[in-house]
Design a protein around this motif. Structure first.
Motif, PDB file in Angstrom:
ATOM      1  N   LEU A 221      43.950  40.781  39.480  1.00 29.37           N
ATOM      2  CA  LEU A 221      43.247  39.563  39.100  1.00 29.37           C
ATOM      3  C   LEU A 221      42.487  38.923  40.257  1.00 29.37           C
ATOM      4  N   LYS A 222      42.837  39.285  41.493  1.00 33.53           N
ATOM      5  CA  LYS A 222      42.197  38.661  42.660  1.00 33.53           C
ATOM      6  C   LYS A 222      41.689  39.677  43.682  1.00 33.53           C
ATOM      7  N   MET A 223      41.780  40.973  43.384  1.00 30.81           N
ATOM      8  CA  MET A 223      41.370  41.966  44.364  1.00 30.81           C
ATOM      9  C   MET A 223      39.909  41.798  44.740  1.00 30.81           C
ATOM     10  N   GLN A 224      39.087  41.334  43.805  1.00 29.20           N
ATOM     11  CA  GLN A 224      37.663  41.172  44.100  1.00 29.20           C
ATOM     12  C   GLN A 224      37.423  40.131  45.189  1.00 29.20           C
ATOM     13  N   LEU A 253      30.907  40.622  43.527  1.00 28.24           N
ATOM     14  CA  LEU A 253      32.346  40.683  43.293  1.00 28.24           C
ATOM     15  C   LEU A 253      32.917  39.291  43.034  1.00 28.24           C
ATOM     16  N   ALA A 254      32.451  38.294  43.780  1.00 28.21           N
ATOM     17  CA  ALA A 254      32.953  36.927  43.598  1.00 28.21           C
ATOM     18  C   ALA A 254      32.592  36.363  42.228  1.00 28.21           C
ATOM     19  N   ALA A 255      31.606  36.971  41.567  1.00 27.26           N
ATOM     20  CA  ALA A 255      31.169  36.472  40.261  1.00 27.26           C
ATOM     21  C   ALA A 255      31.948  37.084  39.101  1.00 27.26           C
ATOM     22  N   LEU A 256      32.842  38.040  39.370  1.00 27.91           N
ATOM     23  CA  LEU A 256      33.608  38.645  38.279  1.00 27.91           C
ATOM     24  C   LEU A 256      34.439  37.573  37.578  1.00 27.91           C
ATOM     25  N   PRO A 257      34.360  37.490  36.244  1.00 31.49           N
ATOM     26  CA  PRO A 257      34.918  36.332  35.519  1.00 31.49           C
ATOM     27  C   PRO A 257      36.386  36.470  35.145  1.00 31.49           C
ATOM     28  N   PHE A 258      37.251  36.684  36.116  1.00 26.91           N
ATOM     29  CA  PHE A 258      38.681  36.664  35.839  1.00 26.91           C
ATOM     30  C   PHE A 258      39.419  36.265  37.112  1.00 26.91           C
ATOM     31  N   GLY A 259      40.718  36.021  36.964  1.00 22.16           N
ATOM     32  CA  GLY A 259      41.505  35.595  38.122  1.00 22.16           C
ATOM     33  C   GLY A 259      41.584  34.096  38.281  1.00 22.16           C
ATOM     34  N   GLY A 260      41.431  33.355  37.184  1.00 20.77           N
ATOM     35  CA  GLY A 260      41.490  31.899  37.256  1.00 20.77           C
ATOM     36  C   GLY A 260      40.478  31.278  36.310  1.00 20.77           C
ATOM     37  N   ILE A 269      30.446  27.565  43.256  1.00 18.20           N
ATOM     38  CA  ILE A 269      31.238  27.236  44.447  1.00 18.20           C
ATOM     39  C   ILE A 269      31.762  28.514  45.093  1.00 18.20           C
ATOM     40  N   ARG A 270      32.233  29.473  44.287  1.00 17.32           N
ATOM     41  CA  ARG A 270      32.712  30.739  44.857  1.00 17.32           C
ATOM     42  C   ARG A 270      31.584  31.471  45.572  1.00 17.32           C
ATOM     43  N   GLU A 271      30.401  31.442  44.993  1.00 19.89           N
ATOM     44  CA  GLU A 271      29.258  32.071  45.659  1.00 19.89           C
ATOM     45  C   GLU A 271      28.944  31.349  46.971  1.00 19.89           C
ATOM     46  N   ALA A 272      29.051  30.022  46.956  1.00 15.47           N
ATOM     47  CA  ALA A 272      28.809  29.253  48.183  1.00 15.47           C
ATOM     48  C   ALA A 272      29.854  29.570  49.238  1.00 15.47           C
ATOM     49  N   LEU A 273      31.110  29.799  48.820  1.00 19.25           N
ATOM     50  CA  LEU A 273      32.149  30.166  49.776  1.00 19.25           C
ATOM     51  C   LEU A 273      31.812  31.489  50.466  1.00 19.25           C
ATOM     52  N   VAL A 274      31.343  32.462  49.703  1.00 17.47           N
ATOM     53  CA  VAL A 274      30.979  33.754  50.293  1.00 17.47           C
ATOM     54  C   VAL A 274      29.818  33.581  51.265  1.00 17.47           C
ATOM     55  N   LEU A 275      28.788  32.849  50.849  1.00 20.68           N
ATOM     56  CA  LEU A 275      27.623  32.639  51.716  1.00 20.68           C
ATOM     57  C   LEU A 275      28.005  31.878  52.979  1.00 20.68           C
ATOM     58  N   GLY A 276      28.806  30.823  52.817  1.00 18.59           N
ATOM     59  CA  GLY A 276      29.225  30.041  53.983  1.00 18.59           C
ATOM     60  C   GLY A 276      30.084  30.851  54.924  1.00 18.59           C
ATOM     61  N   PHE A 277      30.988  31.649  54.372  1.00 12.59           N
ATOM     62  CA  PHE A 277      31.839  32.503  55.199  1.00 12.59           C
ATOM     63  C   PHE A 277      30.980  33.483  55.993  1.00 12.59           C
ATOM     64  N   PHE A 278      30.025  34.104  55.334  1.00  9.22           N
ATOM     65  CA  PHE A 278      29.119  35.047  56.001  1.00  9.22           C
ATOM     66  C   PHE A 278      28.370  34.355  57.141  1.00  9.22           C
ATOM     67  N   ALA A 279      27.828  33.176  56.863  1.00 16.50           N
ATOM     68  CA  ALA A 279      27.032  32.477  57.866  1.00 16.50           C
ATOM     69  C   ALA A 279      27.866  32.077  59.083  1.00 16.50           C
ATOM     70  N   LEU A 280      29.086  31.604  58.853  1.00 14.69           N
ATOM     71  CA  LEU A 280      29.908  31.126  59.961  1.00 14.69           C
ATOM     72  C   LEU A 280      30.470  32.275  60.794  1.00 14.69           C
TER      73      LEU A 280
END
Length: 396
Positions: A221-224, A253-260, A269-280
């Motif tokens: 459910l969260k491997m992605q 992968l972050a856009a897969l609609p399961f796991g919560g 927000i999940r997409e923003a987390l990936v982008l922010g993580f990449f940038a930092l």
């Protein structure tokens, strides 16, 4: 050498500044999010503690790969003893504090359940399942001591702790060597797609069989989300990096609609987390102003405050609900509707945050640090025990 290759070389030979700060922010996000939920004040994004857990998960995926890459010359991943060392380190990182907090939570279960009933009645919400707070049976305890509880739907959410994510984390550690061996055989992109596809298939079959987990404690459910962090770490040691291909795959992968819970807001927000993580993490690869801004934020997240809070993040995560629920129930009992929700939240946070931080500092020094030292001792003894056999192998 291209700009991207130069940036990657810098990362390989330097500390990644923002990781402590991101761990701290994830822990504070979860704490504040639960304070909002249990005081009845809705604040977008901050009031979604599950997104803070997703940030923790992404960090875990990144750190496991990053540390693997740093150690791969000294500890080749194709050796089974490397897997044992990895599992030993991770066990001693999590288990000592978890075991202490588990028995404390079970002992306090009836008191915490009374507090939660007060909160739920006041907020007009259904009561929590009593077994989550009151099950001190041997089956439940053994399942938690062995970290197998996350595999069983009716045991996955059965203590007052937010420990469902720890069962999930242990499943990730168990699978991690196999994923890294797959990456060695294929490559990062094909391996990530294959693992994610297998996860999707498992989730689909679970749906057909009507298997439901109260929290996403099962790895499929969260491997992605783990893969998002792993992919970004995979960029670092590429001889010819393709960072934006990896980033694009992580976003998918972050856009897969399961796991919560999923909706457009949480997706963004999940997409923003990936982008922010990449940038930092990879700001050295960003051009111009974007790179300078990302670097300034990353450096800020590495200051002494964030470093300390990052070290305490695991304790904060495990402890906070044990403090929060009685405090929220007390404030509600004493003041009820006399306080507006924002003021109720402010009072609870003003009590809970420093209390939890102090308790976390104590448990970090008395339990976590000794536990990590014990893990290193076991790994060193294991290495010495196996060294003679390794040295005589060529003669054989």
């Amino acid at each position: 050498m291209t700009t991207s290759e130069s940036g990657i070389t810098d990362i390989r030979s330097s500390r990644i500044e923002c990781l402590d700060g991101l761990r701290a922010l994830a822990a504070i996000w979860v704490l504040v999010g639960h304070c909002l939920l249990l005081t009845g004040w809705h604040v977008p994004i901050l009031g979604e503690p599950d997104l803070g857990v997703d940030l923790f998960i992404m960090l875990s995926g990144f750190l496991m790969v990053f540390h693997y890459q740093l150690r791969q010359d000294k500890e080749p991943w194709q050796r089974p003893e490397t897997w044992l060392k990895f599992w030993t380190r991770r066990y001693f990182r999590i288990a000592p504090l978890f075991y202490v907090m588990l028995f404390l939570a079970l002992a306090l279960g009836p008191y915490l359940y009374e507090s939660r009933i007060i909160i739920d009645d006041f907020l007009l919400r259904p009561h929590q399942a009593p077994e989550r707070y009151l099950d001190s049976g041997l089956k439940n305890i053994v399942a938690h001591l062995t970290f197998l509880f996350g595999l069983v739907p009716n045991l996955a959410y059965r203590t007052p702790l937010p420990d469902w994510s720890l069962g999930l984390e242990m499943q990730f550690y168990a699978l991690f060597p196999a994923v890294m061996l797959l990456v060695r055989r294929l490559d990062w992109v094909r391996s990530a797609v294959l693992v994610a596809a297998l996860g999707c298939l498992i989730v689909f079959v679970m749906g057909l069989l009507s298997i439901r987990f109260p929290m996403p404690s099962f790895l499929a459910l969260k491997m992605q989300i783990f893969l998002c962090g792993m992919l970004l770490a995979g960029i670092v040691h590429q001889s010819r990096p393709r960072p934006f291909l990896y980033l694009a795959l992580a976003l998918l992968l972050a856009a897969l609609p399961f796991g919560g819970e999923y909706g457009l807001g949480k997706l963004l927000i999940r997409e923003a987390l990936v982008l922010g993580f990449f940038a930092l993490v990879l700001y050295r690869m960003l051009p111009g102003m974007a790179g300078r801004v990302a670097r300034a934020i990353a450096v800020t997240l590495s200051n002494r405050f964030f470093h300390l809070m990052g070290e305490l993040s695991f304790s904060i995560y495990l402890i906070h609900l044990l403090v929060l629920q009685p405090v929220a129930a007390l404030v509600i009992t004493e003041y009820g509707h006399d306080l507006a929700a924002p003021l109720r939240f402010a009072i609870v946070v003003a009590v809970v945050l420093p209390t939890v931080t102090l308790l976390s500092w104590i448990t970090y020094n008395l339990i976590e640090v000794p536990g990590q030292k014990a893990g290193r001792f076991v790994v060193q003894r294991f290495g010495r025990k196996n060294q003679p056999a390794l040295e005589t192998t060529p003669a054989e």
